[in-house]
Motif scaffolding. Structure first.
Motif, PDB file in Angstrom:
ATOM      1  N   ALA A 115     -14.595   5.071   1.004  1.00 49.85           N
ATOM      2  CA  ALA A 115     -13.672   4.150   0.313  1.00 49.85           C
ATOM      3  C   ALA A 115     -14.448   3.347  -0.731  1.00 49.85           C
ATOM      4  CB  ALA A 115     -12.993   3.220   1.313  1.00 49.85           C
ATOM      5  N   ALA A 142     -10.579  -2.597   1.783  1.00 48.28           N
ATOM      6  CA  ALA A 142      -9.734  -1.658   2.527  1.00 48.28           C
ATOM      7  C   ALA A 142      -9.292  -2.325   3.822  1.00 48.28           C
ATOM      8  CB  ALA A 142     -10.491  -0.361   2.822  1.00 48.28           C
ATOM      9  N   TYR A 188      -6.027   2.104   5.294  1.00 42.39           N
ATOM     10  CA  TYR A 188      -6.171   3.368   6.022  1.00 42.39           C
ATOM     11  C   TYR A 188      -4.854   3.710   6.735  1.00 42.39           C
ATOM     12  CZ  TYR A 188     -11.079   2.058   5.434  1.00 42.39           C
ATOM     13  OH  TYR A 188     -12.284   1.665   4.894  1.00 42.39           O
ATOM     14  N   HIS A 221      -2.574   4.058  -0.116  1.00 39.50           N
ATOM     15  CA  HIS A 221      -2.455   4.283   1.335  1.00 39.50           C
ATOM     16  C   HIS A 221      -2.606   5.784   1.605  1.00 39.50           C
ATOM     17  CE1 HIS A 221      -1.262   3.198   5.355  1.00 39.50           C
ATOM     18  NE2 HIS A 221      -0.083   3.770   5.310  1.00 39.50           N
ATOM     19  N   LYS A 274     -15.307   4.510   5.684  1.00 39.45           N
ATOM     20  CA  LYS A 274     -15.478   3.238   4.944  1.00 39.45           C
ATOM     21  C   LYS A 274     -16.418   3.433   3.749  1.00 39.45           C
ATOM     22  CE  LYS A 274     -17.000   0.380   8.025  1.00 39.45           C
ATOM     23  NZ  LYS A 274     -17.440  -0.854   8.684  1.00 39.45           N
ATOM     24  N   PHE A 297     -14.316  -3.613   3.958  1.00 41.65           N
ATOM     25  CA  PHE A 297     -13.807  -2.241   4.045  1.00 41.65           C
ATOM     26  C   PHE A 297     -13.173  -1.948   5.400  1.00 41.65           C
ATOM     27  CE2 PHE A 297     -16.599  -1.870   0.346  1.00 41.65           C
ATOM     28  CZ  PHE A 297     -15.659  -1.345  -0.542  1.00 41.65           C
ATOM     29  N   LYS A 311      -5.836   6.982  -5.462  1.00 48.42           N
ATOM     30  CA  LYS A 311      -6.210   5.985  -6.482  1.00 48.42           C
ATOM     31  C   LYS A 311      -5.882   6.525  -7.877  1.00 48.42           C
ATOM     32  CE  LYS A 311     -10.349   3.047  -7.417  1.00 48.42           C
ATOM     33  NZ  LYS A 311      -9.864   2.382  -8.562  1.00 48.42           N
ATOM     34  N   TYR A 317     -12.948   1.531  -4.496  1.00 50.65           N
ATOM     35  CA  TYR A 317     -12.139   0.414  -3.980  1.00 50.65           C
ATOM     36  C   TYR A 317     -13.035  -0.792  -3.746  1.00 50.65           C
ATOM     37  CZ  TYR A 317      -8.564   3.951  -3.156  1.00 50.65           C
ATOM     38  OH  TYR A 317      -7.641   4.948  -3.327  1.00 50.65           O
ATOM     39  N   LEU A 333      -8.713   9.632  -0.506  1.00 49.73           N
ATOM     40  CA  LEU A 333      -9.071   8.318  -1.056  1.00 49.73           C
ATOM     41  C   LEU A 333      -9.075   8.349  -2.580  1.00 49.73           C
ATOM     42  CD1 LEU A 333     -11.832   7.658   1.564  1.00 49.73           C
ATOM     43  CD2 LEU A 333     -10.162   5.905   0.943  1.00 49.73           C
ATOM     44  N   PHE A 375      -7.195  -0.458  -0.657  1.00 44.71           N
ATOM     45  CA  PHE A 375      -6.754   0.706   0.117  1.00 44.71           C
ATOM     46  C   PHE A 375      -6.370   0.230   1.511  1.00 44.71           C
ATOM     47  CE2 PHE A 375      -7.349   4.523   2.737  1.00 44.71           C
ATOM     48  CZ  PHE A 375      -6.800   5.512   1.931  1.00 44.71           C
ATOM     49  N   HIS A 415     -10.165   4.598  10.788  1.00 46.12           N
ATOM     50  CA  HIS A 415     -11.307   4.779   9.893  1.00 46.12           C
ATOM     51  C   HIS A 415     -12.574   4.893  10.731  1.00 46.12           C
ATOM     52  CE1 HIS A 415     -11.174   0.528  10.901  1.00 46.12           C
ATOM     53  NE2 HIS A 415     -12.487   0.535  10.727  1.00 46.12           N
ATOM     54  N   TYR A 453       0.848  -1.190   0.000  1.00 42.22           N
ATOM     55  CA  TYR A 453       0.000   0.000   0.000  1.00 42.22           C
ATOM     56  C   TYR A 453       0.886   1.243   0.000  1.00 42.22           C
ATOM     57  CZ  TYR A 453      -3.741  -3.278   0.947  1.00 42.22           C
ATOM     58  OH  TYR A 453      -4.632  -4.320   0.844  1.00 42.22           O
TER      59      TYR A 453
END
Ligand SMILES: [Zn+2]
Length: 253
Positions: A177, A185, A164, A125, A174, A200, A148, A182, A144, A162, A169, A91
């Motif tokens: 994400a 996660a 965190y 990350h 979440k 997630f 990406k 994603y 986020l 992903f 988080h 990540y």
């Protein structure tokens, strides 16, 4: 073997730089233990894929993950993994590529391209490595989405996972994400993951310089740590409230 499956989290491998780095010899021993365990090592992307359809993850699997994207990964961790044919997920903090983070050199784009070509799964990350549960949601969403996009743009592969930063988080983070596209996660939790774990907020166990290899053996046997509950622990919520209060009262430079 119980139902828990280990998703191991590493930071650096090599000479100690803080308490997170695992020595090369220790890392090699731990990866030998992974091979000897008979578990099937999978990237997080592959491991978590059944969860997209509501199906369980393979209880006989193990995943090896690295956070941050420090330069030592290329020289010290990846050769050990490749020698043993072990897949892994790295990540990467997109805004730190090619630079330094708290004095530690980070991987360059060229190295990341080489790693991508040799079969490493790369995930995001965040862009600036901030605690996403303490910033306004628009800022968390930017972190986020941007990480990406930047990684996909430079590496020309889909970034579907992903992790965190610090594992921090909330339910809202979440959801962001998921909205960012994603498919999984990772959190931290220092627990074994459950086959029906929240995709997630996948539980990982952080391995540091002080983690004995015997502990890794126990985790690989599905023991030695609790299996992550699907609901957040009260302790986790209290710790977030404390960090939030501190972030409000103590301005940081
Ligand atoms: Zn990190």
């Amino acid at each position: 073997m119980r139902n828990g499956l280990p998703i191991l989290l590493y930071h650096g491998v090599g000479p100690p730089s803080g308490r997170f780095s695992v020595s090369e010899a220790e890392f090699a021993r731990q990866m030998d233990a992974v091979v000897a365990s008979g578990r099937s090592a999978q990237t997080v992307g592959r491991l978590a894929e059944p969860r997209v359809r509501g199906e369980p993850m393979a209880a006989s699997a193990v995943a090896i993950t690295f956070d941050d994207g420090t330069a030592d990964f290329y020289d010290r961790a990846w050769p050990v993994l490749r020698e043993r044919g072990l897949p892994a997920t790295l990540y990467v903090t997109s805004g730190l590529v090619g630079g330094r983070h708290e004095g530690t050199p980070m991987l360059s784009w060229q190295r990341l391209e080489e790693l991508r070509d040799s079969g490493l799964e790369i995930g995001a990350h965040s862009h600036e490595h901030i605690a996403l549960d303490l910033v306004p949601l628009e800022r968390a969403a930017r972190e986020l989405v941007n990480s990406k996009l930047v990684l996909e743009d430079r590496l020309q592969v889909e970034i579907s996972g992903f992790a965190y930063p610090f594992g921090y988080h909330t339910a809202a983070v979440k959801a962001l994400a998921a909205r960012a596209g994603y498919r999984s996660a990772c959190a931290v939790k220092n627990a074994l993951s459950h086959p029906y774990d929240d995709r997630f907020a996948l539980a990982r166990f952080m391995v540091t310089a002080v983690t004995p290899t015997a502990r890794i053996d126990r985790l690989l046997a599905g023991r030695g740590a609790r299996v992550a509950p699907r609901r957040e622990l009260v302790r986790t919520r209290v710790w977030r409230l404390y960090r939030r209060a501190r972030a409000i009262s103590v301005p940081t430079a």
